[in-house]
Design a protein around this motif. Structure first.
Motif, PDB file in Angstrom:
ATOM      1  N   HIS A 102      71.024  35.529  68.249  1.00 40.84           N
ATOM      2  CA  HIS A 102      70.290  34.372  68.779  1.00 40.84           C
ATOM      3  C   HIS A 102      71.141  33.108  68.651  1.00 40.84           C
ATOM      4  CE1 HIS A 102      66.002  32.519  69.204  1.00 40.84           C
ATOM      5  NE2 HIS A 102      66.897  31.839  69.895  1.00 40.84           N
ATOM      6  N   ARG A 157      62.355  34.517  58.922  1.00 34.40           N
ATOM      7  CA  ARG A 157      61.765  35.563  59.756  1.00 34.40           C
ATOM      8  C   ARG A 157      60.857  36.511  58.975  1.00 34.40           C
ATOM      9  NH1 ARG A 157      66.111  33.451  61.927  1.00 34.40           N
ATOM     10  NH2 ARG A 157      66.458  33.604  64.193  1.00 34.40           N
ATOM     11  N   GLU A 195      58.181  41.783  66.286  1.00 33.66           N
ATOM     12  CA  GLU A 195      58.768  40.494  66.659  1.00 33.66           C
ATOM     13  C   GLU A 195      60.229  40.404  66.241  1.00 33.66           C
ATOM     14  OE1 GLU A 195      55.016  37.399  66.485  1.00 33.66           O
ATOM     15  OE2 GLU A 195      55.846  38.150  64.594  1.00 33.66           O
ATOM     16  N   GLU A 245      63.451  40.223  68.965  1.00 35.59           N
ATOM     17  CA  GLU A 245      64.494  39.184  69.000  1.00 35.59           C
ATOM     18  C   GLU A 245      65.869  39.837  69.037  1.00 35.59           C
ATOM     19  OE1 GLU A 245      65.642  35.077  66.666  1.00 35.59           O
ATOM     20  OE2 GLU A 245      65.161  36.841  65.434  1.00 35.59           O
TER      21      GLU A 245
END
Length: 266
Positions: free
Chosen positions: A51, A78, A85, A89
């Motif tokens: 990310h 996180r 989730e 990502e």
């Protein structure tokens, strides 16, 4: 350019992607071989790296200067997310990271120096090797048995997988620890890494108080040598295991041991 690093990153990523759907829900909470991180936290770390590579965050002066503590911070952010989730990502940004790294192999930007906070400065094309190292290391040494908790098997690591990871480690070795490592090298020291990823390099002492150790290809005839498999180097060079379990020293142990005791590649 390090196209080999890009391919290594792709292969290890594909191997991890094949394993993720097979992990039982309860296994995500098991402790990995990476201290303080569960299995799901390792995926969170890789997802965070991807990310940030694709969408770099604005610098924050409150972030830890120590790179390991910074990674812990990103994983901690996180911890409140569901497994789905966290995995989403990683799945979303990893292909984008690979595409970005592929573009980084093209001239002239391939030679641009890129500062990685806490780790040093590298030519842009070598960033592919950082991903190759990260995915290979976390998958094979933190997640999978015998060191990790997941019982899946992979084919033995090949030269094409290991060599790019080792190349990054050797590029980072003079930069990551600075003076605390420099002071341990008083004489040239040969690292002879065997098996898949094999290479031989010489670690040279810093030339002055403002310089660091250097790593040069080949054997300069130094009297003291450290021999280990390249695959084991990924483990002991990151202090996941003790170098004493994997290394054979010839020559003067007092030349090699301070360096080996202090080395800790992130």
């Amino acid at each position: 350019m390090t196209w080999a690093g890009l391919e290594s990153a792709r292969v290890s990523t594909a191997q991890l992607a094949d394993i993720v759907p097979e992990v039982e829900e309860s296994a995500w909470q098991l402790p990995s071989a990476c201290p303080r991180w569960r299995v799901i936290d390792v995926i969170a770390h890789l997802g965070a790296l991807a990310h940030e590579a694709v969408e770099p965050p604005a610098p924050d002066p409150s972030w830890p200067k120590n790179r390991e503590r910074y990674h812990d911070l990103r994983v901690d952010e996180r911890r409140g997310r569901s497994h789905t989730e966290v995995i989403d990502e990683w799945r979303r940004f990893t292909p984008l990271q690979l595409t970005m790294l592929e573009r980084g192999q093209e001239m002239p930007q391939a030679q641009d120096p890129v500062l990685v906070p806490g780790l040093g400065t590298y030519p842009r094309h070598l960033l592919a090797n950082t991903m190759a190292f990260n995915v290979l290391c976390h998958l094979r040494y933190d997640l999978l048995a015998p060191a990790g908790p997941l019982p899946f098997e992979l084919p033995p690591p090949t030269d094409d997988l290991v060599a790019p990871a080792v190349e990054f480690m050797l590029a980072g070795l003079p930069q990551m620890q600075g003076r605390e490592l420099d002071v341990t090298v008083s004489e040239p020291l040969v690292l002879d890494l065997t098996g898949p990823g094999r290479t031989t390099v010489t670690v040279l002492p810093a030339r002055g108080p403002d310089d660091h150790v250097t790593v040069v290809p080949g054997d300069d005839g130094a009297a003291t040598r450290v021999r280990s498999s390249a695959s084991d180097f990924i483990s002991w060079g990151t202090t996941r295991t003790s170098w004493r379990e994997s290394c054979e020293i010839t020559g003067d142990p007092s030349v090699a041991e301070p360096f080996l005791d202090r080395l800790d590649i992130i």
